[in-house]
Design an enzyme around this catalytic site. Structure first.
Site, PDB file in Angstrom:
ATOM      1  N   ASP A 154      22.684  46.137  23.824  1.00  0.00           N
ATOM      2  CA  ASP A 154      23.565  47.080  24.499  1.00  0.00           C
ATOM      3  C   ASP A 154      22.713  48.222  25.039  1.00  0.00           C
ATOM      4  OD1 ASP A 154      25.744  48.416  25.447  1.00  0.00           O
ATOM      5  OD2 ASP A 154      26.612  48.875  23.493  1.00  0.00           O
TER       6      ASP A 154
ATOM      7  N   ASP B 147      25.575  45.880  31.254  1.00  0.00           N
ATOM      8  CA  ASP B 147      24.692  46.547  30.291  1.00  0.00           C
ATOM      9  C   ASP B 147      24.727  45.970  28.888  1.00  0.00           C
ATOM     10  OD1 ASP B 147      27.277  47.391  29.839  1.00  0.00           O
ATOM     11  OD2 ASP B 147      26.724  49.457  29.390  1.00  0.00           O
ATOM     12  N   GLU B 148      25.376  44.830  28.677  1.00  0.00           N
ATOM     13  CA  GLU B 148      25.335  44.257  27.336  1.00  0.00           C
ATOM     14  C   GLU B 148      25.499  42.743  27.390  1.00  0.00           C
ATOM     15  OE1 GLU B 148      28.591  45.011  24.601  1.00  0.00           O
ATOM     16  OE2 GLU B 148      29.818  45.785  26.250  1.00  0.00           O
TER      17      GLU B 148
END
Length: 374
Positions: free
Chosen positions: A25, A119-120
């Site tokens: 993350d 983003d993860e």
């Protein structure tokens, strides 16, 4: 986290060989990219999206979060929390490019990559391309490579299933790593407040607390029948994750069918204007996800839950995909206006975009519901 689709996805008995799952993350991704690219923003409270007068915050730097600024917060509220807040226009093309850099680093270790957003992502490194036996070592190497190649920091969680890996990545943020071993898993879950469970939002947590369920241990003490009676299909999911059991595989080939967000309100809404005000951050969250993933859709659906728990939906389908946030707002608000005046107060509003035309179809989940916390 969506509830599992079948009983085969979560089972009491562990798989014969424990998986090695990493959840990566990025830390305050959009805001961190802006601070990286503009030295004048470093160390200062930054909000991506919105303005001092209108709109909502898409992302906040850690300096801003210390003042209580959060994503999906109205910009006016954010500015009130943090008078020195700097608003920056989002650059999704840049965020997508950085995300691709990060995915290339993932791909050097495994083909089993399940992106959740820009983003993860989850990675299954049980079998990995470099034959590294320790997942923690892989996670550390990935974090180091991300820092060296992008100038950004990432947090990582390592565990034997997706649920715990996600919890672990939140445990030492920012720029941290945490490992939950099979021996630790059940005890870690027992001590956790239910509001901290990924996939249990404020409304469900409040319902659980009214039932006397405050921690993972309380959740584990309930029978499967009790949880299914009060939470429907999701009760099966809650029963097993309270025991640290989650056998959903990392799926690199998921297809998204819809993108939605909803919010349950502390006080029922009766006036159209207050309902409009509450709906806008929900629309913004849906559009932010769609824009960040290159997703477009033709069908807009409004969900309304009244104080007596009756639910209605209203939809409109266009001939061409929704062109932007302003159009999504216009369509959603038009659907909202159609349900007024109301006889019962409104306790929940939601917006979903479907009939999707995705430029990144395998980056997303099937029929997801985005969590919106205001």
């Amino acid at each position: 986290m969506p509830a599992p689709d079948s009983d085969t996805e979560l089972r009491e008995q562990p798989i014969s060989r424990p998986r090695k799952i990493i959840h990566i993350d990025m830390d305050a991704f959009y805001a961190s990219v802006e601070q990286r690219d503009n030295p004048e923003l470093r160390g200062r409270p930054v909000a991506v999206g919105g303005s001092a007068l209108r709109g909502v915050v898409a992302a906040a730097s850690y300096e801003a979060r210390r003042f209580g600024v959060r994503s999906a917060m109205p910009s006016v509220t954010a500015k009130r929390h943090c008078p020195e807040l700097i608003f920056v226009k989002p650059r999704f093309d840049v965020y997508r490019a950085v995300s691709l850099q990060i995915r290339e680093i993932f791909a050097e270790h495994t083909t089993l990559i399940e992106p959740l957003s820009l983003d993860e992502a989850y990675l299954d490194v049980t079998e990995n391309r470099r034959n590294i036996p320790v997942a923690t070592e892989i996670a550390e190497e990935i974090r180091a490579r991300i820092r060296a190649e992008t100038g950004l920091t990432a947090s990582a969680g390592v565990s034997y299933n997706k649920f715990l890996a996600k919890l672990a990545s939140d445990h030492n943020k920012p720029d941290g790593l945490y490992v939950i071993t099979p021996k630790m898993g059940p005890l870690f879950v027992e001590a956790l407040p239910v509001g901290k469970f990924h996939g249990i939002g404020p409304a469900t947590a409040a319902k659980m607390q009214k039932l006397g369920i405050h921690t993972g241990a309380d959740l584990r003490a309930q029978s499967l029948e009790f949880l299914q009676r009060h939470f429907g299909k999701a009760g099966h999911h809650y029963y097993w994750i309270s025991r640290g059991v989650d056998e959903r595989p990392v799926r690199p080939d998921r297809i998204r069918k819809s993108v939605g967000a909803e919010n349950t309100f502390q006080t029922d809404l009766f006036a159209l204007e207050e309902a409009r005000t509450e709906l806008l951050p929900i629309v913004a969250k849906v559009w932010r996800y769609c824009d960040g993933h290159g997703i477009r859709g033709r069908t807009v659906t409004l969900k309304v839950k009244y104080a007596d728990f009756r639910i209605i939906t209203r939809s409109r389908t266009l001939q061409v995909p929704v062109s932007g946030q302003a159009e999504l707002e216009r369509l959603s608000l038009a659907l909202l206006e159609g349900v007024f005046p109301v006889q019962k107060g409104i306790r929940l509003l939601g917006v979903t975009l479907s009939s999707l035309d995705s430029e990144a179809g395998d980056d997303a989940d099937s029929a997801p519901q985005l969590s919106l916390m205001l």
